[in-house]
Design a protein around this motif. Structure first.
Motif: not given
Length: 180
Positions: A100-101, A104, A122, A126
């Motif tokens: 997820g990071d 982003a 975000l 994220d």
């Protein structure tokens, strides 16, 4: 009731909360994007490394194993039942947080934002989206039973507050160059 709800929500997210912090401490080395660009911008940047991603994921999984070992004792002390982490769920939360990071970071580069530039919302959620999505994929029965709507609500409110607090702390300790 509220203590049980908050404790259960935060406990369930701990294997996702830790990986990005560990990645900051253990990072460095080869960037995931290998220096590649898309147009005139890096895909991800130097802050997303193989070593940080691996260390963060391993730390999140190891934390889940440790939490399983103390779950009953901590739950008894708090007067609640805390969720256990099947290995698939632990891997989904930890690796999903890292992915997820990374996602982003890709979005930020496409928006023309430099490494470390803040993108409110975000930046704080994220890894939650990545963690829950991969956990749902790898542990499809565990995820919705563990993250009820009330627990999910706690996660969505508490996570930005925790994110801002831990990032400010890392900045004050000299571990981050920006306080966000």
């Amino acid at each position: 009731m509220i203590v049980s709800l908050v404790a259960g929500a935060l406990w369930a997210m701990l294997p996702a909360y830790v990986p990005n912090n560990v990645a900051v401490l253990a990072g460095g080395g080869r960037p995931i994007d290998g220096g590649r660009t898309l147009g005139d911008r890096r895909l991800l940047g130097d802050g997303k490394t193989w070593r940080g991603t691996a260390a963060g994921t391993l730390a999140g999984v190891a934390l889940a194993v440790g939490l399983n070992a103390v779950r009953t004792a901590v739950g008894d002390a708090l007067g609640t039942t805390l969720p256990a982490f099947p290995l698939r769920a632990a891997l989904g939360l930890a690796l999903g947080a890292m992915l997820g990071d990374i996602g982003a970071s890709l979005v930020k580069r496409r928006l023309g934002r430099e490494r470390g530039a803040a993108v409110p919302g975000l930046d704080q959620l994220d890894f939650v989206v990545g963690a829950l999505a991969l956990a749902a994929l790898l542990a499809p029965a565990w995820t919705p039973s563990t993250f009820s709507l009330p627990r999910l609500g706690v996660v969505l409110v508490a996570t930005p507050l925790l994110h801002v607090t831990t990032n400010a702390g890392a900045y004050l300790l000299g571990l981050k160059s920006e306080p966000w």
